[in-house]
Design an enzyme around this catalytic site. Structure first.
Site, PDB file in Angstrom:
ATOM      1  N   HIS A 107     -15.433  -3.667   7.165  1.00  0.00           N
ATOM      2  CA  HIS A 107     -14.581  -3.975   6.425  1.00  0.00           C
ATOM      3  C   HIS A 107     -15.077  -4.850   5.212  1.00  0.00           C
ATOM      4  O   HIS A 107     -14.318  -5.515   4.329  1.00  0.00           O
ATOM      5  CB  HIS A 107     -13.522  -3.935   6.806  1.00  0.00           C
ATOM      6  N   LYS A 167       1.108  -1.140  -0.015  1.00  0.00           N
ATOM      7  CA  LYS A 167      -0.101   0.068  -0.019  1.00  0.00           C
ATOM      8  C   LYS A 167       0.874   1.276   0.098  1.00  0.00           C
ATOM      9  O   LYS A 167       0.437   1.916  -0.882  1.00  0.00           O
ATOM     10  CB  LYS A 167      -1.120   0.218   1.121  1.00  0.00           C
ATOM     11  N   GLU A 218      -3.102   7.019   7.311  1.00  0.00           N
ATOM     12  CA  GLU A 218      -4.119   8.139   7.199  1.00  0.00           C
ATOM     13  C   GLU A 218      -5.329   8.504   7.815  1.00  0.00           C
ATOM     14  O   GLU A 218      -5.977   8.302   9.093  1.00  0.00           O
ATOM     15  CB  GLU A 218      -5.226   7.308   6.125  1.00  0.00           C
ATOM     16  N   ARG A 223      -7.444  -7.742 -10.126  1.00  0.00           N
ATOM     17  CA  ARG A 223      -8.021  -8.890 -10.158  1.00  0.00           C
ATOM     18  C   ARG A 223      -9.640  -8.783 -10.474  1.00  0.00           C
ATOM     19  O   ARG A 223      -9.973  -7.621 -10.755  1.00  0.00           O
ATOM     20  CB  ARG A 223      -8.001 -10.706  -9.129  1.00  0.00           C
TER      21      ARG A 223
END
Length: 624
Positions: A235, A116, A200, A297
């Site tokens: 999530h 990430k 973040e 994907r």
């Protein structure tokens, strides 16, 4: 075009790929674990190859076994589906090194987007907006604490190598940061073997918006518009839709352009998804939407994009992997109508969404919508893999119609004895706030009280069950067995047993029957399906009083499972607290004990037997 294709996956995505491959005249090879030998995807493929025991590490994650199966069957290409090895760059390289076609993203792109922090840095260089945060190499607790203070709370700590909601912590104040960081790092190290994190800014009203992109080997890249996946629980996506509610043309153009930039930055080929996080506190605005990550994907939720564009994304994958250019140019793609997808899981919302495993004795889903499923009636939900039963996909002219269609499809779900989240999905799709488009990732948590059904049958279920046990008037119970009172309306009290408990129900002529259907299974068990829920019902046993449970000596299975121990026999004398039977489900054991001193009057349980929730296992009579 590819002539033969091995699908390195299982269940519904394997069936989905087989369906398109068959239409294109491509020979298909399925690989399967011992636990999946009887599943539909194995039968539907032209060839099936067993590759090992149930654990994924010994089968679907064993690249060498999959490559050996491809060689033995003469496969020309391998499609990884999603999950398992679909984003494993080393496996992709091994496939290509073996002279096979890899129907997936280039290994370099998988690597570039796999971490990430590196992906965000790359996106910044490409001019793609990213969430304010810290991506630095200095991973000392002191530096991370300092950066979090500078960003401003709340902040989100995320594992660099994370995914699936793991290695992620929200921190609301400075005092909680150190403990949350330590916890996040432990989880990341355990799950991914990498304890590095990034920071973040936490968005208080976040929307999860993603854009479907496609690239070919000629350098062309297009987008197929956006999806909204904001309805999530822990999530994990629950309901997805396309297009995104509240998305105007200017914002759509900006986010889709950013997604194409992201794909071009890694020379992307094949199907990919660029995920963004949006601050929805003031509606969707281009300057409040930031890159989050890329999935290299095909996505679980790709059917909603297929529905609004009329394109077969698996066909696109196969054509691009064969070296063909993209089937459509950007100006040939348009949004048509509205689509939604709900993920039907084998889980029990009333018990905290615990997984529910066991045989699918009864499975009936709507036939007038698209259903992507990996199982059929008579099959089984095992504890080895993801417990998704099906994806229910609807398409309509506008969002309100799509939501109504999805809610109706979820209410019509009939599954037994495995528990499902169908009623929860139906309530979510019909919720006024959802219909109004007021969605963000906190929606389910905020509205859980009205979305999660109760563990006990409500009055509507009892009314429906009472009507179903009336033998002479299935369509109009008021014409038979009705009570009579002088100068007063007719009334009738019906004794009915629902989910192992007896109830005395006063029939209400004005009560709405709702979407209910009573089914008698081959075993003789009667099940009432209503609004996505399932309840056993029937006339009460003579020895069971209203409201009876363990107190009347009847020990009922608290969950579907397998009997692994029986510690008594018919006629045996038992004392209160003695363990009588042990059930196992999802590798968890639960013992059932005698509620009082007495004698075993009935013993229905036997070792190895699969039992449904509410089934009578033992009945104890009080000692004289």
């Amino acid at each position: 075009m590819i002539e033969s294709l091995l699908i390195a996956n299982r269940g519904e995505i394997a069936r989905r790929i087989i369906r398109t491959a068959r239409r294109l005249g491509i020979r298909t090879i399925a690989v399967y674990s011992e636990a999946d030998a009887g599943l539909p995807f194995v039968r539907e493929a032209d060839v099936g190859v067993a590759i090992g025991p149930a654990p994924a590490r010994d089968s679907y994650l064993d690249g060498e076994k999959i490559l050996a199966a491809a060689k033995a069957t003469g496969a020309a290409a391998i499609h990884p589906g999603y999950g398992f090895l679909s984003e494993n760059a080393e496996f992709a390289e091994a496939v290509m090194a073996a002279g096979l076609v890899w129907v997936g993203a280039p290994p370099a792109a998988i690597r570039a987007m796999g971490l990430k922090d590196a992906a965000k840095a790359l996106m910044q260089q490409a001019g793609v907006p990213v969430t304010p945060g810290y991506l630095g190499e200095d991973q000392s607790p002191e530096r991370l604490q300092s950066e979090a203070d500078a960003i401003g709370y709340p902040v989100l700590i995320k594992a660099v190598a994370g995914g699936g909601g793991k290695g992620m912590r929200r921190v609301d104040k400075l005092a909680d940061f150190a403990a949350a960081l330590a916890s996040c790092r432990r989880e990341a190290a355990s799950a991914f073997g990498d304890d590095r994190v990034l920071l973040e800014k936490y968005i208080l009203n976040p929307r999860h918006i993603e854009v479907q992109v496609f690239g070919d080997s000629q350098g062309n890249v297009v987008h197929l518009f956006e999806r909204d996946c904001s309805l999530q629980r822990r999530h994990q996506k629950v309901i997805e839709e396309a297009p995104a509610p509240g998305m105007d043309a200017a914002t759509r153009a900006a986010i889709c352009e950013a997604a194409v930039k992201a794909a071009r930055a890694v020379d992307y080929v094949g199907a990919g998804t660029i995920e963004f996080i949006a601050d929805a506190s003031e509606g969707l605005r281009a300057d409040r939407i930031w890159f989050m990550e890329m999935n290299t994907r095909l996505q679980v939720e790709h059917p909603v994009t297929e529905a609004i564009t009329g394109q077969d994304l698996v066909e696109w994958q196969l054509r691009v992997a064969s070296g063909d250019p993209l089937p459509k140019h950007q100006d040939e793609l348009a949004i048509g109508g509205w689509a939604m997808e709900a993920r039907l899981y084998a889980e029990n919302p009333a018990s905290g969404f615990l997984p529910s495993t066991g045989p699918l004795t009864h499975l009936k889903l709507r036939e007038d919508i698209r259903v992507d499923s990996g199982v059929q009636q008579g099959g089984e939900v095992t504890p080895h893999y993801d417990p998704m039963i099906a994806k229910l996909i609807v398409h309509a002219t506008d969002r309100a119609q799509a939501a109504a269609k999805l809610a109706a499809a979820c209410r019509a779900v009939e599954v037994w004895p495995v528990k499902t989240n169908a009623a929860f999905l139906a309530r979510a799709a019909a919720d006024p706030a959802f219909i109004a488009g007021r969605v963000d990732t906190g929606f389910i948590e905020r509205h859980a009280a009205r979305l999660v059904p109760g563990a006990e049958p409500d009055s509507a279920v009892l009314q429906a069950a009472a009507r179903a046990v009336l033998p002479d008037a299935p369509n109009d119970p008021w014409t038979a067995l009705a009570g009579f009172r002088m100068a007063a309306p007719a009334w009738r009290e019906i004794a009915v047993e629902v989910a192992g408990r007896s109830h005395l129900v006063t029939l209400d002529e004005a009560a709405q029957s709702g979407a209910s259907r009573a089914v008698t299974l081959p075993s003789g068990e009667r099940v009432l399906f209503r609004d996505g829920e399932a309840w056993t019902f029937g006339l009460p046993r003579p020895d069971r009083a209203a409201g009876g449970a363990a107190a009347d000596g009847s020990l009922l299975a608290p969950m579907p499972g397998r009997v692994i121990a029986v510690d008594t026999q018919a006629g045996a004398r038992v004392r209160q607290g003695d363990r009588l039977v042990v059930l196992e489900a999802m590798k968890m054991e639960q013992g059932l004990v005698a509620p009082f001193d007495g004698v075993v009057a009935e013993l229905k349980a036997s070792v190895g037997a699969q039992v449904s929730e509410g089934a009578l296992l033992v009945r104890i009579e009080k000692a004289g």
